[in-house]
Write an enzyme that holds these catalytic residues in place. Structure first.
Site, PDB file in Angstrom:
ATOM      1  N   ASP A   1     -35.352 -71.235 -61.845  1.00  0.00           N
ATOM      2  CA  ASP A   1     -34.921 -72.490 -61.470  1.00  0.00           C
ATOM      3  C   ASP A   1     -33.524 -72.596 -61.066  1.00  0.00           C
ATOM      4  OD1 ASP A   1     -35.255 -75.441 -60.996  1.00  0.00           O
ATOM      5  OD2 ASP A   1     -34.620 -76.033 -62.709  1.00  0.00           O
TER       6      ASP A   1
ATOM      7  N   SER B   1     -34.445 -80.844 -59.366  1.00  0.00           N
ATOM      8  CA  SER B   1     -35.804 -80.515 -58.961  1.00  0.00           C
ATOM      9  C   SER B   1     -36.754 -81.605 -59.369  1.00  0.00           C
ATOM     10  CB  SER B   1     -36.136 -79.272 -60.220  1.00  0.00           C
ATOM     11  OG  SER B   1     -35.007 -78.520 -60.152  1.00  0.00           O
TER      12      SER B   1
ATOM     13  N   GLN C   1     -40.571 -75.044 -54.714  1.00  0.00           N
ATOM     14  CA  GLN C   1     -40.032 -76.025 -55.380  1.00  0.00           C
ATOM     15  C   GLN C   1     -39.450 -77.023 -54.348  1.00  0.00           C
ATOM     16  OE1 GLN C   1     -35.918 -76.332 -57.687  1.00  0.00           O
ATOM     17  NE2 GLN C   1     -37.477 -75.666 -59.077  1.00  0.00           N
TER      18      GLN C   1
END
Length: 293
Positions: free
Chosen positions: A207, A231, A281
């Site tokens: 991430d 995110s 993502q």
């Protein structure tokens, strides 16, 4: 405990407070919200702790529902959805101060021989990580010295990150840039021999830079940011065993960005060019002049 890799292992070592309930620390940081990779990594630890340990995780799918508050513990509640002959499924809900901030579903697969084996080759012949400067070195070379906030972050950073392409600092440098980015990464110290720790550490790292690919055509990565970004969801598929304290290449691209959301895809390879993990993502991007969620 001064080694950032040791601090990461400690951060992933959850306290079990009931059979299916775990509590994770959330360090007091100057950030507005808890880092999403931390929550995803801790949630995966909670899921893995309720399995027999003989089945590695093969996929996870997660949603970031609310921003977490730094310094406030997070409780992870695990639902044992399925224990089959080959697959184990767990659903994890992360709760902070009575509110759900994140949920994750993870599937674990008993190792078995493959009947079909193939892999597309990596996109490019990338330079070796030792030939590239660290992010800290690039920033120091450009600015002369790190700002105090970045200096503190660099000391706490559990991963060594090296961008394959040099960092761009001005709007002119990003003209015509493709929505692609690639970095070499590895933990800054040993993470031990527990495969679950390495999987969760890589989940944490996944991430860190993925949404760079969305921003690259729009603004310099290390200049003043014009967007608030967060995110929204995260999915990973684990293909081969790996160690997160050995170099891995994270090749990232953004096929589309529209409507305030940008999609990013990542492929993680070892030094032999074997595909280890696939990542997808979506992130939210809003001009800093706007507010809301």
């Amino acid at each position: 405990m001064t080694n950032p890799a040791e601090r990461l292992v400690d951060l992933l070592d959850l306290e079990q407070i009931e059979v299916n309930i775990f509590r994770g620390r959330s360090p007091e940081e100057s950030l507005q919200r808890v880092f999403g990779g931390q929550v995803a990594g801790q949630a995966l630890v909670a899921a893995g702790r309720t399995t027999d340990g003989e089945r590695p995780v093969h996929s996870l799918h997660a949603y970031f529902l609310r921003p977490g508050r730094p310094g406030v513990p997070i409780v992870y509640q695990v639902e044992r959805v399925r224990d089959g002959r080959s697959f184990t499924t767990r659903r994890v809900t992360a709760v902070q101060q009575g509110r759900t901030i994140f949920n994750l579903t993870a599937s674990f697969h008993r190792p078995e021989p493959g009947s079909i084996e193939h892999q597309l080759p990596p996109r490019l012949d990338f330079p070796e990580p030792e030939s590239l400067p660290t992010v800290t070195e690039e920033i120091r070379a450009h600015l002369g010295a790190l700002p105090e906030a970045l200096e503190r972050m660099a000391r706490r950073q559990p991963f060594d990150i090296r961008y394959v392409d040099r960092l761009r600092w001005t709007p002119k440098e990003i003209e015509g840039a493709d929505p692609r980015s690639a970095v070499w990464m590895r933990a800054v110290g040993p993470l031990g021999d527990d495969p679950l720790v390495h999987t969760c550490a890589l989940t944490y790292a996944s991430d860190m830079t993925l949404l760079d690919a969305v921003r690259i055509p729009v603004e310099p990565l290390w200049g003043p940011r014009g967007f608030d970004m967060a995110s929204l969801d995260h999915a990973m598929w684990f293909h081969r065993p790996f160690r997160a304290d050995e170099w891995f290449l994270y090749d990232q691209e953004s096929p589309v960005s529209t409507g305030g959301r940008g999609l990013a895809r990542g492929r993680i390879y070892n030094r032999a060019g074997e595909l280890l993990v696939s990542v997808v993502q979506e992130g939210l991007f809003r001009p800093l002049t706007l507010s809301g969620d």
